[in-house]
Motif scaffolding. Structure first.
Motif, PDB file in Angstrom:
ATOM      1  N   PHE A   1       0.675  -1.306   0.004  1.00 49.16           N
ATOM      2  CA  PHE A   1       0.062   0.112  -0.066  1.00 49.16           C
ATOM      3  C   PHE A   1       0.927   1.241   0.014  1.00 49.16           C
ATOM      4  N   LEU A   2       1.893   1.011   0.794  1.00 46.66           N
ATOM      5  CA  LEU A   2       2.884   2.572   0.871  1.00 46.66           C
ATOM      6  C   LEU A   2       3.495   2.608  -0.540  1.00 46.66           C
ATOM      7  N   ILE A   3       3.836   1.418  -1.262  1.00 46.83           N
ATOM      8  CA  ILE A   3       4.529   1.765  -2.552  1.00 46.83           C
ATOM      9  C   ILE A   3       3.543   2.209  -3.520  1.00 46.83           C
ATOM     10  N   TYR A   4       2.221   1.742  -3.522  1.00 43.43           N
ATOM     11  CA  TYR A   4       1.143   2.244  -4.442  1.00 43.43           C
ATOM     12  C   TYR A   4       0.992   3.756  -4.046  1.00 43.43           C
ATOM     13  N   LYS A   5       1.032   4.099  -2.780  1.00 45.56           N
ATOM     14  CA  LYS A   5       0.786   5.577  -2.583  1.00 45.56           C
ATOM     15  C   LYS A   5       1.823   6.456  -3.162  1.00 45.56           C
ATOM     16  N   ARG A   6       3.154   5.833  -3.166  1.00 45.20           N
ATOM     17  CA  ARG A   6       4.273   6.714  -3.625  1.00 45.20           C
ATOM     18  C   ARG A   6       4.216   6.579  -5.037  1.00 45.20           C
ATOM     19  N   ARG A   7       3.643   5.592  -5.738  1.00 42.22           N
ATOM     20  CA  ARG A   7       3.331   5.757  -7.103  1.00 42.22           C
ATOM     21  C   ARG A   7       2.544   6.756  -7.768  1.00 42.22           C
ATOM     22  N   LEU A   8       1.393   6.711  -6.693  1.00 37.66           N
ATOM     23  CA  LEU A   8       0.175   7.779  -7.123  1.00 37.66           C
ATOM     24  C   LEU A   8       0.861   9.015  -6.954  1.00 37.66           C
ATOM     25  N   ALA A   9       1.517   9.283  -5.960  1.00 34.50           N
ATOM     26  CA  ALA A   9       2.180  10.719  -5.943  1.00 34.50           C
ATOM     27  C   ALA A   9       3.146  10.999  -6.913  1.00 34.50           C
ATOM     28  N   ASP A  10       3.737  10.142  -7.510  1.00 34.70           N
ATOM     29  CA  ASP A  10       4.961  10.362  -8.705  1.00 34.70           C
ATOM     30  C   ASP A  10       3.774  10.579  -9.972  1.00 34.70           C
ATOM     31  N   ILE A  11       2.696   9.866 -10.118  1.00 38.80           N
ATOM     32  CA  ILE A  11       2.010   9.900 -11.172  1.00 38.80           C
ATOM     33  C   ILE A  11       1.181  11.202 -11.331  1.00 38.80           C
ATOM     34  N   PHE A  12       0.490  11.423 -10.257  1.00 44.32           N
ATOM     35  CA  PHE A  12      -0.342  12.445 -10.338  1.00 44.32           C
ATOM     36  C   PHE A  12       0.101  13.886  -9.348  1.00 44.32           C
ATOM     37  N   ASP A  13       1.466  14.150  -9.773  1.00 41.40           N
ATOM     38  CA  ASP A  13       2.058  15.228  -9.207  1.00 41.40           C
ATOM     39  C   ASP A  13       1.610  16.467  -9.679  1.00 41.40           C
ATOM     40  N   THR A  14       1.323  17.337  -8.439  1.00 40.62           N
ATOM     41  CA  THR A  14       0.374  18.645  -9.098  1.00 40.62           C
ATOM     42  C   THR A  14       1.316  19.785  -7.951  1.00 40.62           C
ATOM     43  N   PRO A  15       0.915  21.041  -8.483  1.00 40.79           N
ATOM     44  CA  PRO A  15       1.435  22.052  -7.510  1.00 40.79           C
ATOM     45  C   PRO A  15       0.580  22.006  -6.059  1.00 40.79           C
ATOM     46  N   ASP A  16       1.066  22.734  -5.048  1.00 39.73           N
ATOM     47  CA  ASP A  16       0.524  22.598  -3.996  1.00 39.73           C
ATOM     48  C   ASP A  16      -0.560  23.451  -3.804  1.00 39.73           C
ATOM     49  N   ASP A  17      -0.741  24.518  -4.575  1.00 41.04           N
ATOM     50  CA  ASP A  17      -1.666  25.630  -4.474  1.00 41.04           C
ATOM     51  C   ASP A  17      -3.230  25.075  -5.225  1.00 41.04           C
ATOM     52  N   ILE A  18      -2.973  23.830  -5.912  1.00 39.38           N
ATOM     53  CA  ILE A  18      -4.499  23.266  -6.366  1.00 39.38           C
ATOM     54  C   ILE A  18      -5.028  22.447  -5.308  1.00 39.38           C
ATOM     55  N   MET A  19      -6.255  22.550  -4.880  1.00 41.15           N
ATOM     56  CA  MET A  19      -6.929  21.785  -3.792  1.00 41.15           C
ATOM     57  C   MET A  19      -7.071  20.340  -4.341  1.00 41.15           C
ATOM     58  N   LYS A  20      -6.728  19.365  -3.716  1.00 36.78           N
ATOM     59  CA  LYS A  20      -7.206  18.005  -4.062  1.00 36.78           C
ATOM     60  C   LYS A  20      -7.966  17.233  -3.041  1.00 36.78           C
ATOM     61  N   ILE A  21      -8.809  16.577  -3.773  1.00 35.08           N
ATOM     62  CA  ILE A  21      -9.700  15.845  -2.824  1.00 35.08           C
ATOM     63  C   ILE A  21      -9.679  14.395  -3.304  1.00 35.08           C
ATOM     64  N   TYR A  22      -9.610  13.740  -2.265  1.00 34.92           N
ATOM     65  CA  TYR A  22      -9.302  12.101  -2.383  1.00 34.92           C
ATOM     66  C   TYR A  22     -10.826  11.485  -1.849  1.00 34.92           C
ATOM     67  N   LEU A  23     -11.322  10.348  -2.728  1.00 36.55           N
ATOM     68  CA  LEU A  23     -12.391   9.789  -2.270  1.00 36.55           C
ATOM     69  C   LEU A  23     -11.717   7.997  -2.567  1.00 36.55           C
ATOM     70  N   PRO A  24     -12.278   7.241  -1.534  1.00 32.33           N
ATOM     71  CA  PRO A  24     -11.945   5.732  -1.716  1.00 32.33           C
ATOM     72  C   PRO A  24     -13.121   5.141  -2.555  1.00 32.33           C
ATOM     73  N   GLY A  25     -12.562   4.294  -3.343  1.00 32.98           N
ATOM     74  CA  GLY A  25     -13.452   3.385  -4.312  1.00 32.98           C
ATOM     75  C   GLY A  25     -13.367   1.707  -3.569  1.00 32.98           C
ATOM     76  N   ASP A  26     -14.184   1.021  -4.077  1.00 37.88           N
ATOM     77  CA  ASP A  26     -14.314  -0.463  -3.781  1.00 37.88           C
ATOM     78  C   ASP A  26     -12.967  -1.123  -3.929  1.00 37.88           C
ATOM     79  N   ASN A  27     -12.198  -0.793  -5.013  1.00 35.45           N
ATOM     80  CA  ASN A  27     -11.033  -1.311  -5.205  1.00 35.45           C
ATOM     81  C   ASN A  27     -10.028  -0.897  -4.145  1.00 35.45           C
TER      82      ASN A  27
END
Length: 353
Positions: free
Chosen positions: A112-138
């Motif tokens: 899970f921690l590896i997946y989270k780091r991969r997501l951070a690298d893939i969806f790298d965005t500036p800090d001034d953009i608000m980001k909202i995260y929802l969980p899904g069934d997967n």
């Protein structure tokens, strides 16, 4: 000597063609597709980029020969398309509508921690953009198995944020049909009728709502009074409209793939609009991937919406296969021609005196 130079020139020519093919597949096709997107300036509105079902590949189900390449290519596709979507759309808010990971609900903590780091690298965005995260069934379970409280808590800890967030004139409510959770609405969201209100209520849900009515959906509409609902899960682009006067769906239509116009919806006509966002991953069994883009204008009471359709990666991979096959065929053909030519010279060469 001349034949050797000719063969070398032919190999260089094949290499040049294949290089141009790589340039097109890995760069130009994304820029050409982005050029077709419908984006506009957003001065008095809130621009929202919607990311649905990226489902980055895991290590348990992708356990086969060549899986490392498949994971790498899928991550690169998401990163290249997302970075262009952010650059062209210039959103104020980015909403991740769940199913961030394909194996989040079954992953041990180290994965899970590896997946989270991969997501951070893939969806790298500036800090001034608000980001909202929802969980899904997967991410936490709930479709083919029960929602695990431990896995759910792990996701909430990794993406810690309140269930109600406000950006300028838009109030975002995160609801979870899997756990039947609805956040409490702030009092200022319901001070007056919407025609006189200076805020827009937006409900975010991974699972569709209006298309699958029930007690939970009725409670969401009653307690949060949304004008807009953004959902995912179905991997397709759809629009549904609920007439609050009759409590019936008045419109259901699928957004045509690869049509990039901006659709405008009125928010002050007593309808509740739900927009389903397609998946952005080419590994989800569909040829139509995209990001959602919405412009919420509370003053004008309008919602402009479009889908940033993405290139079909499988078509690109097939182009590689056909290109490589054609190159090998041409090389073998040149080699055989060279052998035949050498045989000709041996057979008809001048006899020694």
């Amino acid at each position: 000597m001349i034949r050797r130079h000719r063969l070398r020139h032919k190999i260089y020519f094949i290499g040049l063609i294949f290089g141009l093919l790589v340039l097109y597949n890995e760069f130009l096709v994304y820029e050409i597709q982005a050029f077709r997107w419908s984006v506009r300036k957003c001065t008095d509105c809130v621009a929202v980029l919607l990311v649905a079902d990226p489902q980055i590949l895991g290590y348990k189900n992708e356990n086969y020969k060549g899986s490392a390449w498949a994971v790498w290519d899928s991550d690169r596709y998401l990163q290249k398309t997302f970075s262009r979507a952010v650059r062209y759309a210039q959103p104020n808010v980015i909403v991740f509508l769940g199913d961030l990971m394909d194996e989040g609900h079954i992953a041990p903590t180290e994965h899970f921690l590896i997946y989270k780091r991969r997501l951070a690298d893939i969806f790298d965005t500036p800090d001034d953009i608000m980001k909202i995260y929802l969980p899904g069934d997967n991410d936490i379970g709930g479709e083919e198995d029960m929602v695990s409280s431990h896995i759910h808590e792990r996701f909430n800890y990794a993406y810690t944020q309140p269930d109600t967030l406000v950006y300028n004139s838009a109030t975002f409510f995160k609801v979870n049909r899997l756990t039947k959770s609805i956040p409490a609405a702030p009092k200022e969201a319901f001070l007056n009728d919407y025609a006189e209100r200076n805020t827009t209520n937006v409900v975010l849900s991974h699972m569709p709502l209006l298309f699958m009515p029930g007690t939970f959906v009725q409670n969401v509409l009653k307690e949060l009074s949304p004008q807009i609902i953004f959902t995912a899960h179905e991997h397709k682009a759809m629009h549904m409209s609920l007439d609050t006067a009759t409590d019936q769906l008045s419109e259901i239509w699928i957004l045509p793939p690869h049509q990039t116009q901006l659709y405008q919806l009125r928010l002050d006509m007593g309808d509740i609009h739900e927009l389903q966002i397609p998946t952005c991953s080419y590994r989800m069994g569909t040829h139509h991937m995209g990001f959602g883009l919405a412009y919420i204008d509370t003053q004008e009471k309008t919602l402009d919406f479009t889908v940033l359709w993405l290139p079909d990666r499988f078509n690109q991979l097939w182009i590689y296969v056909w290109g490589l096959g054609a190159s090998l065929f041409i090389i073998v053909f040149f080699i055989l021609c060279g052998i035949c030519t050498n045989t000709h010279y041996v057979a008809y060469g001048r006899m020694p005196a």
